[in-house]
Design a protein around this motif. Sequence first.
Motif, PDB file in Angstrom:
ATOM      1  N   GLY A  41       2.817  -3.093  -5.803  1.00 32.01           N
ATOM      2  CA  GLY A  41       2.037  -1.955  -5.319  1.00 32.01           C
ATOM      3  C   GLY A  41       2.214  -0.719  -6.180  1.00 32.01           C
ATOM      4  N   THR A  60      -0.558   0.808  -9.350  1.00 33.26           N
ATOM      5  CA  THR A  60      -1.078   2.177  -9.348  1.00 33.26           C
ATOM      6  C   THR A  60      -0.708   2.914 -10.622  1.00 33.26           C
ATOM      7  N   GLY A  94       2.059   1.952  -3.470  1.00 32.66           N
ATOM      8  CA  GLY A  94       0.997   2.551  -4.270  1.00 32.66           C
ATOM      9  C   GLY A  94       0.763   4.001  -3.901  1.00 32.66           C
ATOM     10  N   PHE A  95       0.906   4.328  -2.612  1.00 32.89           N
ATOM     11  CA  PHE A  95       0.772   5.703  -2.135  1.00 32.89           C
ATOM     12  C   PHE A  95       1.803   6.607  -2.805  1.00 32.89           C
ATOM     13  N   ASN A 138      -5.148   4.748  -1.340  1.00 33.23           N
ATOM     14  CA  ASN A 138      -4.202   3.882  -0.637  1.00 33.23           C
ATOM     15  C   ASN A 138      -4.043   4.301   0.821  1.00 33.23           C
ATOM     16  N   THR A 173      -3.438   8.095  -4.337  1.00 31.40           N
ATOM     17  CA  THR A 173      -2.751   8.294  -3.062  1.00 31.40           C
ATOM     18  C   THR A 173      -3.755   8.336  -1.912  1.00 31.40           C
ATOM     19  N   LEU A 192       0.823  -1.208   0.000  1.00 33.66           N
ATOM     20  CA  LEU A 192       0.000   0.000   0.000  1.00 33.66           C
ATOM     21  C   LEU A 192       0.858   1.259   0.000  1.00 33.66           C
ATOM     22  N   GLY A 223      -5.056   1.888   3.799  1.00 34.43           N
ATOM     23  CA  GLY A 223      -3.982   1.478   4.687  1.00 34.43           C
ATOM     24  C   GLY A 223      -4.242   1.868   6.135  1.00 34.43           C
TER      25      GLY A 223
END
Length: 484
Positions: free
Chosen positions: A129, A133, A75-76, A406, A403, A72, A410
């Motif tokens: 991750g 994204t 991906g952020f 995620n 963002t 996560l 999260g």
Amino acid sequence: MGSADGPKADETDGDARKARDTAVSERRFRFLVAGYAVSSYGTFLNMVALNLFVYETTGRALAMGLFMAVRLASGFVAGLVVGGLLARFSAKSIMLWANVGQGAVMLVLILAPDGMLTGALMAVSVVIGACGTLFMVALRSSIPEMVGEDRRAWANSLSITGRSLAMVAGFASAGIVVSLVGYTAAFVVDMATFVACAVTVALLPIAGGKGAGGPAPKGSEDTEGTKGSKNSESSGGSGGSGAGKDASAAKNGRRWRPVAFIALAAAPGMGLMVALRGVDAFGSSSHNAALPIYSTSLDASNPAVFVSAFWCVWALGNIGAQQVIQRYAQRTGRSVGALGFGYGTVVMSAAFIAAFAGLPLAVTAVIALIAGAADGLTEVAYTSHLQTLPATLRGHAFGLSATFENLGFGVGMILVAAALDRFSPLAVVGWSHGAAIVVAVVFLLRVAGVRRAERTGRAGLRKEEAVEGRPDRGDRDGAEVSGG
């Protein structure tokens, strides 16, 4: 002297050419969605297989949580940088290398010796991750260039249908694949899905990226602004009135973070819409974490049955909603808009809360179907609405949205996991999705206020033109008044 009936043959040829171009672009997009669905199957397959493998390898649930947290977090970070990447590189190259990267890291995991498995697993969580994204943002932000503005809702619905089918297949087959052929074979299948998607992307001409394909022609800023305003009327007042002025900053891609917030500030209510998406992701973390616990309380000997059945019915509702949305878009040429996103979020969150209320299984199945249909509606409405932004800001907005999603998911997983030790699944899902309902109501009130202000402004303008008679303005309402 030209006739009023003019060049009918040329118009016919032009219409035929446009129809052929539309058919070609839609056929190419269907191939792209097929490749995306294949890679999505791999994503959902490895979501189950990798988590099981991490737990079996380490013997600790904490390691499984860390694996998900790293995924996560990657991906952020990817959501923050993808807007700048789309300003520099084509969407096709980003989608291609995102799949190549995922396939390559799965190969590393397959070939890694036992002493390096932990490092290989961390590399997998980072790459999967981040690349997931990157691919998603590049695809969604480029759809208007691929199929045209008027086919956005259809394209979004088709891609979501492909992903929903892949989710059902991935979750349903993961246990069978792992138990029958083992983890290594599952990882090989996973790698093959990313390779298949990469080949599909490589073979297709895909528009998008590079700041929307180069410098905008003179006067295009006004055109974009008008287009954004026109779309905002039909979808709840999120026009891009200030977006054109910031297009060059987005195109340069040097200050990607401010540009992402500029993209949200460019349209009334857009920032609140993305915030609602983040809160919705927070709510989603609650039912994802609570489902196994609730299922165990229903049937401790075989808890996987309820979870699998719930997600299968949810997916049927989602796919059914996509079929309705596609037909609606094809018949009317309109998207479901911002109001659809707000109302869909309320219905979806309420349905997920009701799913944990201990109702009879037949009733719960209907609730899961409604939750899936509402989820499908919100996904299409949200994606279509962000696509009304100018192309130079669109990638930044989608990146910031990823963002927020995620981050919401999260943070939600951490808080929900702690809360489930002390409270019932119904209570935890209730306050998590309840927060989404509250924000959705605020969003709906905001959209209603913007629409009311627009109607008042248009009514005042028509009244002024009727009194003063200003045909020099040249807009449609003025022409109708003066011509009547």
